[in-house]
Design a protein around this motif. Structure first.
Motif, PDB file in Angstrom:
ATOM      1  N   THR A  19      55.253  -6.219  19.230  1.00 19.79           N
ATOM      2  CA  THR A  19      53.969  -6.906  19.354  1.00 19.79           C
ATOM      3  C   THR A  19      53.531  -6.945  20.816  1.00 19.79           C
ATOM      4  OG1 THR A  19      54.437  -8.285  17.407  1.00 19.79           O
ATOM      5  CG2 THR A  19      52.746  -9.070  18.925  1.00 19.79           C
ATOM      6  N   THR A  20      54.504  -7.184  21.709  1.00 21.25           N
ATOM      7  CA  THR A  20      54.196  -7.160  23.141  1.00 21.25           C
ATOM      8  C   THR A  20      53.763  -5.759  23.577  1.00 21.25           C
ATOM      9  OG1 THR A  20      55.776  -8.940  23.587  1.00 21.25           O
ATOM     10  CG2 THR A  20      55.134  -7.555  25.438  1.00 21.25           C
ATOM     11  N   GLN A  21      54.506  -4.750  23.113  1.00 22.38           N
ATOM     12  CA  GLN A  21      54.153  -3.366  23.448  1.00 22.38           C
ATOM     13  C   GLN A  21      52.767  -3.019  22.931  1.00 22.38           C
ATOM     14  OE1 GLN A  21      57.104  -0.284  22.642  1.00 22.38           O
ATOM     15  NE2 GLN A  21      58.726  -1.816  22.629  1.00 22.38           N
ATOM     16  N   ARG A  22      52.472  -3.480  21.720  1.00 16.19           N
ATOM     17  CA  ARG A  22      51.176  -3.156  21.112  1.00 16.19           C
ATOM     18  C   ARG A  22      50.033  -3.761  21.918  1.00 16.19           C
ATOM     19  NH1 ARG A  22      46.966  -3.779  17.990  1.00 16.19           N
ATOM     20  NH2 ARG A  22      46.643  -2.426  16.188  1.00 16.19           N
ATOM     21  N   LYS A  23      50.221  -4.982  22.376  1.00 18.05           N
ATOM     22  CA  LYS A  23      49.179  -5.618  23.176  1.00 18.05           C
ATOM     23  C   LYS A  23      48.948  -4.843  24.472  1.00 18.05           C
ATOM     24  CE  LYS A  23      47.703  -9.973  25.259  1.00 18.05           C
ATOM     25  NZ  LYS A  23      47.180  -9.252  26.442  1.00 18.05           N
ATOM     26  N   GLN A  24      50.039  -4.418  25.097  1.00 15.12           N
ATOM     27  CA  GLN A  24      49.906  -3.630  26.326  1.00 15.12           C
ATOM     28  C   GLN A  24      49.172  -2.316  26.044  1.00 15.12           C
ATOM     29  OE1 GLN A  24      54.008  -3.284  27.516  1.00 15.12           O
ATOM     30  NE2 GLN A  24      54.059  -5.295  28.515  1.00 15.12           N
ATOM     31  N   LEU A  25      49.534  -1.666  24.932  1.00 12.16           N
ATOM     32  CA  LEU A  25      48.869  -0.412  24.572  1.00 12.16           C
ATOM     33  C   LEU A  25      47.403  -0.656  24.218  1.00 12.16           C
ATOM     34  CD1 LEU A  25      51.658   1.270  22.416  1.00 12.16           C
ATOM     35  CD2 LEU A  25      50.818   2.045  24.639  1.00 12.16           C
ATOM     36  N   ASP A  26      47.115  -1.768  23.561  1.00 13.55           N
ATOM     37  CA  ASP A  26      45.734  -2.118  23.246  1.00 13.55           C
ATOM     38  C   ASP A  26      44.909  -2.257  24.522  1.00 13.55           C
ATOM     39  OD1 ASP A  26      45.590  -2.049  20.515  1.00 13.55           O
ATOM     40  OD2 ASP A  26      46.144  -4.144  20.226  1.00 13.55           O
ATOM     41  N   ASP A  27      45.497  -2.934  25.520  1.00 22.03           N
ATOM     42  CA  ASP A  27      44.802  -3.111  26.794  1.00 22.03           C
ATOM     43  C   ASP A  27      44.560  -1.755  27.458  1.00 22.03           C
ATOM     44  OD1 ASP A  27      44.839  -5.834  26.404  1.00 22.03           O
ATOM     45  OD2 ASP A  27      46.593  -6.185  27.678  1.00 22.03           O
ATOM     46  N   GLN A  28      45.586  -0.907  27.435  1.00 27.72           N
ATOM     47  CA  GLN A  28      45.444   0.424  28.035  1.00 27.72           C
ATOM     48  C   GLN A  28      44.409   1.257  27.271  1.00 27.72           C
ATOM     49  OE1 GLN A  28      49.316   2.304  28.534  1.00 27.72           O
ATOM     50  NE2 GLN A  28      50.251   0.340  29.027  1.00 27.72           N
ATOM     51  N   ALA A  29      44.443   1.149  25.942  1.00 28.86           N
ATOM     52  CA  ALA A  29      43.491   1.908  25.121  1.00 28.86           C
ATOM     53  C   ALA A  29      42.061   1.427  25.360  1.00 28.86           C
ATOM     54  CB  ALA A  29      43.853   1.773  23.639  1.00 28.86           C
ATOM     55  N   ARG A  30      41.891   0.112  25.550  1.00 30.12           N
ATOM     56  CA  ARG A  30      40.564  -0.419  25.837  1.00 30.12           C
ATOM     57  C   ARG A  30      40.032   0.143  27.158  1.00 30.12           C
ATOM     58  NH1 ARG A  30      41.826  -5.453  26.707  1.00 30.12           N
ATOM     59  NH2 ARG A  30      41.868  -5.092  28.948  1.00 30.12           N
ATOM     60  N   ASP A  31      40.906   0.160  28.168  1.00 30.23           N
ATOM     61  CA  ASP A  31      40.501   0.716  29.461  1.00 30.23           C
ATOM     62  C   ASP A  31      40.203   2.213  29.336  1.00 30.23           C
ATOM     63  OD1 ASP A  31      40.899  -1.788  30.525  1.00 30.23           O
ATOM     64  OD2 ASP A  31      42.896  -1.337  31.341  1.00 30.23           O
ATOM     65  N   ALA A  32      41.027   2.923  28.563  1.00 32.13           N
ATOM     66  CA  ALA A  32      40.817   4.359  28.374  1.00 32.13           C
ATOM     67  C   ALA A  32      39.509   4.626  27.642  1.00 32.13           C
ATOM     68  CB  ALA A  32      41.994   4.967  27.606  1.00 32.13           C
ATOM     69  N   ARG A  33      39.174   3.768  26.682  1.00 30.33           N
ATOM     70  CA  ARG A  33      37.921   3.919  25.950  1.00 30.33           C
ATOM     71  C   ARG A  33      36.719   3.730  26.887  1.00 30.33           C
ATOM     72  NH1 ARG A  33      35.505   6.575  22.603  1.00 30.33           N
ATOM     73  NH2 ARG A  33      37.210   6.273  21.100  1.00 30.33           N
ATOM     74  N   ILE A  34      36.838   2.786  27.815  1.00 25.57           N
ATOM     75  CA  ILE A  34      35.763   2.573  28.787  1.00 25.57           C
ATOM     76  C   ILE A  34      35.574   3.821  29.641  1.00 25.57           C
ATOM     77  CG2 ILE A  34      35.089   1.249  30.837  1.00 25.57           C
ATOM     78  CD1 ILE A  34      36.474  -1.171  29.586  1.00 25.57           C
ATOM     79  N   VAL A  35      36.693   4.419  30.082  1.00 30.59           N
ATOM     80  CA  VAL A  35      36.628   5.645  30.886  1.00 30.59           C
ATOM     81  C   VAL A  35      35.969   6.767  30.087  1.00 30.59           C
ATOM     82  CG1 VAL A  35      37.988   7.445  32.024  1.00 30.59           C
ATOM     83  CG2 VAL A  35      38.620   5.039  32.304  1.00 30.59           C
ATOM     84  N   VAL A  36      36.374   6.913  28.822  1.00 35.04           N
ATOM     85  CA  VAL A  36      35.795   7.965  27.969  1.00 35.04           C
ATOM     86  C   VAL A  36      34.294   7.735  27.786  1.00 35.04           C
ATOM     87  CG1 VAL A  36      35.729   8.883  25.617  1.00 35.04           C
ATOM     88  CG2 VAL A  36      37.921   8.553  26.761  1.00 35.04           C
ATOM     89  N   ASP A  37      33.915   6.496  27.499  1.00 34.99           N
ATOM     90  CA  ASP A  37      32.489   6.194  27.299  1.00 34.99           C
ATOM     91  C   ASP A  37      31.680   6.486  28.559  1.00 34.99           C
ATOM     92  OD1 ASP A  37      33.061   5.403  24.748  1.00 34.99           O
ATOM     93  OD2 ASP A  37      33.049   3.244  25.173  1.00 34.99           O
ATOM     94  N   ASP A  38      32.231   6.098  29.725  1.00 38.95           N
ATOM     95  CA  ASP A  38      31.523   6.345  30.990  1.00 38.95           C
ATOM     96  C   ASP A  38      31.372   7.840  31.243  1.00 38.95           C
ATOM     97  OD1 ASP A  38      31.323   3.642  31.396  1.00 38.95           O
ATOM     98  OD2 ASP A  38      32.963   3.523  32.856  1.00 38.95           O
ATOM     99  N   LEU A  39      32.447   8.594  30.976  1.00 42.86           N
ATOM    100  CA  LEU A  39      32.389  10.037  31.192  1.00 42.86           C
ATOM    101  C   LEU A  39      31.444  10.714  30.205  1.00 42.86           C
ATOM    102  CD1 LEU A  39      36.134  10.830  31.976  1.00 42.86           C
ATOM    103  CD2 LEU A  39      34.192  11.023  33.545  1.00 42.86           C
ATOM    104  N   GLN A  40      31.410  10.221  28.977  1.00 47.95           N
ATOM    105  CA  GLN A  40      30.470  10.776  28.000  1.00 47.95           C
ATOM    106  C   GLN A  40      29.029  10.536  28.454  1.00 47.95           C
ATOM    107  OE1 GLN A  40      31.767   8.836  24.383  1.00 47.95           O
ATOM    108  NE2 GLN A  40      33.016  10.598  23.763  1.00 47.95           N
ATOM    109  N   ALA A  41      28.787   9.352  28.998  1.00 39.56           N
ATOM    110  CA  ALA A  41      27.444   9.055  29.517  1.00 39.56           C
ATOM    111  C   ALA A  41      27.126   9.938  30.713  1.00 39.56           C
ATOM    112  CB  ALA A  41      27.354   7.575  29.903  1.00 39.56           C
ATOM    113  N   GLU A  42      28.142  10.118  31.581  1.00 37.48           N
ATOM    114  CA  GLU A  42      27.948  10.982  32.754  1.00 37.48           C
ATOM    115  C   GLU A  42      27.702  12.417  32.328  1.00 37.48           C
ATOM    116  OE1 GLU A  42      30.314  12.206  36.900  1.00 37.48           O
ATOM    117  OE2 GLU A  42      31.099  10.623  35.581  1.00 37.48           O
ATOM    118  N   GLN A  43      28.436  12.877  31.330  1.00 38.65           N
ATOM    119  CA  GLN A  43      28.241  14.244  30.838  1.00 38.65           C
ATOM    120  C   GLN A  43      26.846  14.412  30.246  1.00 38.65           C
ATOM    121  OE1 GLN A  43      30.607  15.479  27.471  1.00 38.65           O
ATOM    122  NE2 GLN A  43      30.622  17.615  28.158  1.00 38.65           N
TER     123      GLN A  43
END
Length: 265
Positions: free
Chosen positions: A59-83
């Motif tokens: 559960t602790t690992q999942r929360k950490q991965l969720d946080d990382q995935a949320r940040d990664a999604r923001i990066v993807v969304d920003d890059l998609q907008a930039e593209q």
């Protein structure tokens, strides 16, 4: 090892105002203690199921991965907008180049100076398109890497979720079995308590709280089964001379000491 009798004149420090209880009630107290010990054991097993530690860790690992995935999604969304912006800029410049070429090809521009200026502008547009396409390629590469990171994190979360589902099912199954046993033990406790003197029961409950769940212990072969210490001959003599309806307390651990045929008296 045996312990010395630490109270002078053979008087126990627990016997100044001795509690009285029929020997049968004292023996019944051992049955109650056995039930309570079993209930405590079941509760301990339930709170220490092997699945619980792994569930907590995952559960602790999942929360950490969720946080990382949320940040990664923001990066993807920003890059998609930039593209999207770079793509739009490329298309806009290409459209201007096509318009100017069409005007020149159709002979709509006849002034030599205008033709020269238009040629310079087309050259500039070509350089601008090449630069934008380089930017477009760089953004696409960054987006591909960011998407791969996001996909990896998402896959890890899915793997953990699958494992958590398996562990949760196993935990619930084991907990259900334990709960059923606990209900049965607790159902037996009522009849075991019934008929016990209130003062004896109150003392037992108080000692159970103070002594790690064991309020009454059997005197077995001159040994207290509560603290597991042997009792020396002088103290055994005191206990032997104590009336059967007097509640004896262990000199070492203070628990109620119940005498039986196997006490070695």
């Amino acid at each position: 090892m045996d312990r010395p009798l630490d109270v002078p004149h053979g008087a126990s420090r627990h016997q100044e105002h001795p509690l009285k209880a029929d020997p049968s009630a004292q023996l019944k107290l051992l049955d109650l203690q056995e039930l309570d010990a079993r209930a405590d054991q079941l509760r301990h097993l339930r709170s220490h199921l092997p699945e619980l530690a792994e569930i907590a860790d995952l559960t602790t690992q999942r929360k950490q991965l969720d946080d990382q995935a949320r940040d990664a999604r923001i990066v993807v969304d920003d890059l998609q907008a930039e593209q999207a912006k770079v793509d739009a800029d490329v298309e806009q410049v290409k459209a201007r180049r096509t318009r100017d070429r069409d005007r020149m090809d159709q002979g709509l521009i006849t002034n030599p100076k205008d033709l020269e200026r238009m040629g310079h502008e087309l050259t500039s547009l070509e350089r601008r398109i090449a630069s934008l396409e380089d930017d477009e390629l760089e953004v696409m590469e960054r987006l591909e890497q960011a998407q791969a990171t996001l996909d990896s994190l998402t896959a890890q979360v899915e793997t953990i979720d699958t494992r958590l589902a398996t562990l949760t099912e196993a935990r619930d199954e084991k907990a259900g079995v334990i709960d059923t046993q606990l209900v049965d033990v607790e159902a037996q406790r009522g009849p075991s308590v019934e008929g016990l003197p209130e003062d004896l029961l109150a003392l037992y409950e108080k000692l159970r709280t103070q002594k790690g769940g064991v309020g009454a212990a059997r005197l077995h072969q001159r040994r207290c089964t509560g603290c597991q210490l042997g009792i020396d001959n002088a103290e055994i003599a005191v206990i032997r001379s104590t009336p059967a309806d007097t509640v004896v307390r262990c000199e070492e651990c203070s628990r109620i000491l119940v005498r039986t045929a196997e006490s070695g008296l």
